[in-house]
Design a protein around this motif. Structure first.
Motif, PDB file in Angstrom:
ATOM      1  N   SER A 134       0.798  -1.236  -0.119  1.00 55.24           N
ATOM      2  CA  SER A 134       0.056   0.108  -0.038  1.00 55.24           C
ATOM      3  C   SER A 134       0.921   1.340  -0.177  1.00 55.24           C
ATOM      4  N   LYS A 135       0.306   2.447  -0.635  1.00 59.12           N
ATOM      5  CA  LYS A 135       1.111   3.672  -0.431  1.00 59.12           C
ATOM      6  C   LYS A 135       0.850   4.318   0.824  1.00 59.12           C
ATOM      7  N   MET A 136      -0.213   3.923   1.537  1.00 54.56           N
ATOM      8  CA  MET A 136      -0.483   4.411   2.950  1.00 54.56           C
ATOM      9  C   MET A 136       0.527   4.032   4.056  1.00 54.56           C
ATOM     10  N   PRO A 137       1.323   5.148   4.332  1.00 54.67           N
ATOM     11  CA  PRO A 137       2.588   4.274   5.327  1.00 54.67           C
ATOM     12  C   PRO A 137       2.068   3.709   6.613  1.00 54.67           C
ATOM     13  N   VAL A 138       1.024   4.352   7.154  1.00 50.36           N
ATOM     14  CA  VAL A 138       0.715   3.544   8.635  1.00 50.36           C
ATOM     15  C   VAL A 138       0.346   1.926   8.279  1.00 50.36           C
ATOM     16  N   ILE A 139      -0.528   1.848   7.183  1.00 54.29           N
ATOM     17  CA  ILE A 139      -0.898   0.469   6.803  1.00 54.29           C
ATOM     18  C   ILE A 139       0.209  -0.274   6.429  1.00 54.29           C
ATOM     19  N   ARG A 140       1.129   0.237   5.589  1.00 59.31           N
ATOM     20  CA  ARG A 140       2.464  -0.501   4.970  1.00 59.31           C
ATOM     21  C   ARG A 140       3.319  -0.740   6.285  1.00 59.31           C
ATOM     22  N   VAL A 141       3.601   0.010   7.114  1.00 57.35           N
ATOM     23  CA  VAL A 141       4.467  -0.306   8.092  1.00 57.35           C
ATOM     24  C   VAL A 141       3.911  -1.240   9.298  1.00 57.35           C
ATOM     25  N   PHE A 142       2.537  -1.092   9.248  1.00 60.00           N
ATOM     26  CA  PHE A 142       1.832  -1.910  10.260  1.00 60.00           C
ATOM     27  C   PHE A 142       2.114  -3.452   9.511  1.00 60.00           C
ATOM     28  N   CYS A 143       1.567  -3.533   8.266  1.00 55.84           N
ATOM     29  CA  CYS A 143       1.582  -4.884   7.622  1.00 55.84           C
ATOM     30  C   CYS A 143       3.050  -5.571   7.431  1.00 55.84           C
ATOM     31  N   THR A 144       4.152  -4.515   7.440  1.00 58.23           N
ATOM     32  CA  THR A 144       5.464  -5.152   7.060  1.00 58.23           C
ATOM     33  C   THR A 144       5.954  -5.669   8.378  1.00 58.23           C
ATOM     34  N   ALA A 145       5.644  -4.762   9.390  1.00 55.07           N
ATOM     35  CA  ALA A 145       6.085  -5.430  11.026  1.00 55.07           C
ATOM     36  C   ALA A 145       5.438  -6.540  11.168  1.00 55.07           C
ATOM     37  N   PHE A 146       4.052  -6.863  10.961  1.00 52.29           N
ATOM     38  CA  PHE A 146       3.429  -7.818  11.301  1.00 52.29           C
ATOM     39  C   PHE A 146       3.906  -9.049  10.582  1.00 52.29           C
ATOM     40  N   ILE A 147       4.250  -8.967   9.114  1.00 48.71           N
ATOM     41  CA  ILE A 147       4.713 -10.115   8.598  1.00 48.71           C
ATOM     42  C   ILE A 147       6.014 -10.515   8.883  1.00 48.71           C
ATOM     43  N   GLU A 148       6.979  -9.307   9.018  1.00 47.49           N
ATOM     44  CA  GLU A 148       8.434  -9.742   9.611  1.00 47.49           C
ATOM     45  C   GLU A 148       8.456 -10.134  10.862  1.00 47.49           C
ATOM     46  N   LEU A 149       7.721  -9.782  11.896  1.00 50.48           N
ATOM     47  CA  LEU A 149       7.634 -10.246  13.163  1.00 50.48           C
ATOM     48  C   LEU A 149       7.552 -11.677  13.404  1.00 50.48           C
ATOM     49  N   PHE A 150       6.162 -12.246  12.462  1.00 52.84           N
ATOM     50  CA  PHE A 150       5.863 -13.705  12.763  1.00 52.84           C
ATOM     51  C   PHE A 150       6.500 -14.453  11.860  1.00 52.84           C
ATOM     52  N   ARG A 151       6.928 -13.847  10.946  1.00 49.77           N
ATOM     53  CA  ARG A 151       7.904 -14.618   9.834  1.00 49.77           C
ATOM     54  C   ARG A 151       9.090 -15.286  10.404  1.00 49.77           C
ATOM     55  N   SER A 152       9.644 -14.271  11.135  1.00 49.13           N
ATOM     56  CA  SER A 152      11.201 -14.633  11.785  1.00 49.13           C
ATOM     57  C   SER A 152      10.921 -15.375  12.973  1.00 49.13           C
ATOM     58  N   VAL A 153      10.090 -15.822  13.584  1.00 53.83           N
ATOM     59  CA  VAL A 153       9.690 -16.498  14.725  1.00 53.83           C
ATOM     60  C   VAL A 153       9.181 -17.918  14.352  1.00 53.83           C
ATOM     61  N   PRO A 154       9.732 -19.086  14.997  1.00 52.76           N
ATOM     62  CA  PRO A 154       9.337 -20.307  14.722  1.00 52.76           C
ATOM     63  C   PRO A 154       7.974 -20.464  15.381  1.00 52.76           C
ATOM     64  N   LEU A 155       7.205 -21.331  14.569  1.00 53.48           N
ATOM     65  CA  LEU A 155       5.838 -21.595  14.998  1.00 53.48           C
ATOM     66  C   LEU A 155       5.652 -21.929  16.424  1.00 53.48           C
ATOM     67  N   ILE A 156       6.809 -22.936  16.896  1.00 54.98           N
ATOM     68  CA  ILE A 156       6.532 -23.415  18.194  1.00 54.98           C
ATOM     69  C   ILE A 156       6.731 -22.056  19.204  1.00 54.98           C
ATOM     70  N   THR A 157       7.296 -21.123  18.848  1.00 53.89           N
ATOM     71  CA  THR A 157       7.854 -20.263  19.824  1.00 53.89           C
ATOM     72  C   THR A 157       6.424 -19.315  19.909  1.00 53.89           C
TER      73      THR A 157
END
Lengths: 346, 449
Positions: free
Chosen positions: B268-291
């Motif tokens: 998205s071009k809207m910074p708040v949405i973009r930052v939120f989605c990026t942070a969400f994805i990166e946070l949960f993708r860089s942690v193992p499921l078991i964690t």
């Protein structure tokens, strides 16, 4: 600036949550919570033979499970008002700390660190386990001190492994450990001759033996190289709850000492002249008051769950897969030279 | 007057010779494919003997030396001496592997929900039926409520009761639609209007007729479901394959929509949405499921007041959904980036707004490209759900382990795992095959080449 305020907000929220949580738990004792909930949350481990087993019909049973049944019988007069929480040992203490479980009854060794640093209270010991060795009878070994230069199968990353190393060094045995992650693989390796001996807690050795194609060819050596006192655990700072769990266990031990079993309890109570038995089972006095339960609490335990000896016989005795002899072991009553001893019911 | 003499030279092709006998038939195929040269021959011999060895061992273990009837593992061992499987234990525990500790007498509810879902989705594969969106959306959005009520039982709240009734009404709608189509009506809507006689009585009434029909259906369904008396089965008793499918089913069906939203948000071009989605994805993708599971199940209650005791299964499902969404988002983003920029520009040049551009032009193309990845992710997710056994949910894997610790079946650990492996193989293989079918039918130019 923005970051700081966000962080501050988060910290404030956390603190608020903790603060609102704290007084609630302090005011309400576990016993009140359990009573109002209507059932006991009992934490067991993932199934282990003898201790806590799941049957194909979905029923739990086992030596440690009987402790929970006893507490449930004491509170509710019904031994089966239990919600079993069966979790891996990795999360056992967190599940206690976060209030998920009311009590933990699962082969957990009483150590100073656990008792003081994890927010837990150990109640008392219901089984004295200890690490030992098992060998093939044919090997002609009669003592662990004869295991010089032997290869020994052991689970990795456990105190078992450390105890083995200590024992080997202390006695100059030069034991070569063969370590395994998976207990089934370890046991099979031992069965097929991959090691001269296998080491584990003696109760576990018994269940290992029970898995073997031929159970008669093994011998558990007499030495016990570590102390593993096992018993139920509760959260720290809840004396009333700790007392109830502990005395439920003592009631089972004392009942065996006085010869009271689930079969003869009604007869004994009707005929006895022993004032301690009368006090214990609520015929006389009001010993139940301090525990916050019904006067017949101990009667219910013995009638519905049985005394210690009955439970031992049912899950650890000679007719079971575990087949751990009791006579002469620390798990005999103090009157028979063991360590099981209940304080007086007075 | 045929005057053919011997002098006439007429070209007659000789019949072609048969191919050399060693290039046709079985022998030829073997020579070409298996024994093309010394190296090929060596590979063939080694491969065939390996396969034969494994197959023979499996046969010996699983069939020839196996015991099919026994009461304890000890009885099996007495017969096999450890050289054969003890399928008697697996069949005794079969109920446990399938349903966990779900009470025997209530298991029909699980089966019923499974059958309802299958019947609900069946019109998907009927060529004549048009309203596929109705089928899919109604099932995804309302079936979970119906299933939750069936599985949990006990006293249902008003909201759940309403949703159950809506689900039943929609289910009826889907099948009435099928019936209408096969009776020759263009759609259920037309059928209803025609049968009620309102077809030619002013368009503004149509809406009310249809709503009324739905309302009547709803009232009947609501009245019917309020007569149900289902015994409560708390989630602690759920287990086995049933639990595995509940967790992965919810995870899978929520992953695609939430993944699409996250992926769009990230671009998205809207910074708040973009930052939120990026942070969400990166946070949960860089942690193992078991964690994530540990955090959800054991850490989160530490921060909650004592009175709030969220259901463990709910926590686990939320954790799995979040995890699956984060992964799906990146797959969708990959698909979006594979679409030529010209498509975006062309769509904008047509005057389509953002959502129309996405739903009509970009997503249909992108989703086709992503099918193999999406299904791969689903299969991975299904297998990842076995991690819940670590935090003490009795999925099929933990039930398999538990069966070998049962006093009667002590020591039985290979057989349940073989069985579990077979179950997973069947489920995953079906998913994989279905994805290949999807690629062929809707993949178009992007399909398998």
């Amino acid at each position: 600036m923005k970051k700081v305020s966000l962080f501050g907000l988060g910290a404030g929220l956390l603190a608020a949550l903790t603060l609102t949580a704290e007084p609630a738990s302090a005011q309400q004792s576990t016993l009140d919570i359990v009573k109002s909930r209507g059932h006991l949350r009992c934490q067991l481990g993932t199934p282990a033979p003898g201790w806590y087993m799941l049957s194909d019909s979905g029923q739990w049973s086992g030596f440690d499970y009987e402790n929970c049944r006893a507490v449930s019988a004491a509170i509710f007069g019904d031994p089966d008002k239990i919600e079993v929480q069966s979790v891996t040992s990795a999360v056992r203490f967190t599940a206690m700390a976060n209030g998920e479980s009311d009590m933990l009854s699962r082969t957990t060794t009483w150590t100073l660190f656990r008792d003081t640093q994890l927010g837990l209270d150990f109640t008392t010991v219901d089984f004295y386990d200890g690490q030992g060795f098992m060998v093939l009878k044919d090997a002609g070994v009669n003592s662990a001190l004869e295991l010089k230069g032997a290869t020994v199968c052991v689970a990795t990353g456990t105190t078992t492994e450390l105890n083995l190393a200590d024992y080997s060094r202390t006695n100059g045995l030069d034991i070569k450990p063969v370590v395994f992650e998976d207990s089934n693989v370890r046991d099979n390796t031992f069965f097929t001759g991959g090691c001269d001996a296998i080491t584990n807690d003696k109760s576990s050795l018994a269940s290992t033996r029970a898995k073997a194609p031929d159970t008669t060819i093994f011998k558990i050596l007499p030495e016990t190289i570590s102390k593993e006192p096992l018993g139920p655990v509760v959260r720290q700072n809840d004396s009333q709850w700790k007392d109830l769990v502990m005395w439920s266990l003592f009631a089972m031990i004392a009942a065996e000492e006085y010869g009271v079993s689930s079969a003869n309890i009604d007869k004994v109570i009707a005929e006895t002249t022993n004032p301690e038995i009368k006090r214990m089972f609520g015929v006389e006095g009001d010993l139940n008051k301090g525990l916050g339960v019904d006067p017949k609490w101990a009667y219910n335990i013995i009638k519905m769950v049985g005394n210690y000896g009955e439970n031992y016989e049912e899950f650890m005795g000679e007719k079971t897969v575990m087949n751990i002899p009791r006579d002469g072991s620390p798990n005999a009553l103090w009157t028979k030279g063991g360590l099981l001893y209940s304080p007086p019911f007075r | 007057m045929a005057e053919t003499t011997q002098d006439d030279v007429v070209f007659r092709p000789k019949p072609s010779l048969p191919p050399p006998p060693n290039t046709v038939g079985v022998v030829g195929w073997l020579r070409k494919n298996l024994f093309g040269g010394p190296f090929d021959s060596l590979l063939t011999i080694v491969g065939v003997s390996l396969i034969a060895y494994v197959a023979y061992s499996l046969y010996q273990y699983g069939i020839a030396n196996a015991v099919w009837e026994a009461d304890t593992y000890r009885e099996c061992l007495d017969v096999t001496k450890g050289n054969g499987a003890c399928w008697a234990g697996v069949s005794t525990w079969m109920n446990g592997y399938m349903y966990g500790r779900y009470p025997d007498v209530e298991q029909w509810r699980v089966n019923l929900a499974g059958v309802v879902l299958a019947v609900w989705l069946a019109p998907f594969w009927f060529p004549k039926i048009k309203a596929k969106i109705l089928v899919g959306m109604s099932a995804v959005l309302t079936f979970p409520f119906l299933a939750a009520h069936l599985f949990l039982g006990g006293e249902a709240g008003l909201f759940l009761q309403v949703m159950v009734a809506v689900a039943m009404t929609l289910f009826a709608t889907v099948w009435l639609n099928v019936g209408a189509s096969y009776l020759g009506y263009p759609s259920l809507r037309v059928a209803l209007l025609r049968l009620s006689g309102f077809e030619n009585k002013g368009d503004h009434l149509h809406k009310y007729v249809l709503l009324g029909a739905f309302g009547v259906g709803f009232v009947i369904a609501f009245a019917y479901q309020s007569t149900w008396e289902l015994a409560a089965v708390p989630t602690q008793n759920w287990g086995g394959l049933f639990l595995t499918l509940v967790i992965s089913g919810i995870g899978i069906s929520s992953a695609l929509p939430s993944g699409i939203i996250l992926a769009l948000g990230r671009r998205s071009k809207m910074p708040v949405i973009r930052v939120f989605c990026t942070a969400f994805i990166e946070l949960f993708r860089s942690v193992p499921l078991i964690t994530i599971l540990f955090m959800a199940v054991t850490m989160m209650p530490l921060f909650l007041p004592v009175e709030i005791n969220p259901d463990k299964l709910v926590l686990v499902i939320v954790a799995v959904c979040i995890f699956a969404a984060a992964y799906m988002a990146e797959i969708v983003r990959g698909g979006l980036q594979a679409i030529n920029k010209g498509q975006y520009e062309a769509a904008q040049a047509m005057g389509l707004n953002y959502w129309k551009m996405m739903t009509l032009i970009i997503m249909p193309q992108a989703l086709k490209v992503m099918i193999p990845n999406i299904v791969g992710n689903f299969i991975g997710l299904l297998k990842d759900t076995t991690l819940v056994s670590i935090i003490g949910l009795y999925d099929i894997l933990l039930m398999a382990k538990a069966s070998g610790q049962d006093g009667k079946w002590l020591g039985m650990h290979t057989e349940p795992f073989l069985f579990t492996a077979a179950v997973f193989f069947v489920v995953c293989f079906c998913m994989s095959k279905y994805s290949q079918h999807l690629e062929r039918t809707i993949g178009g130019g992007y399909g398998r080449r």
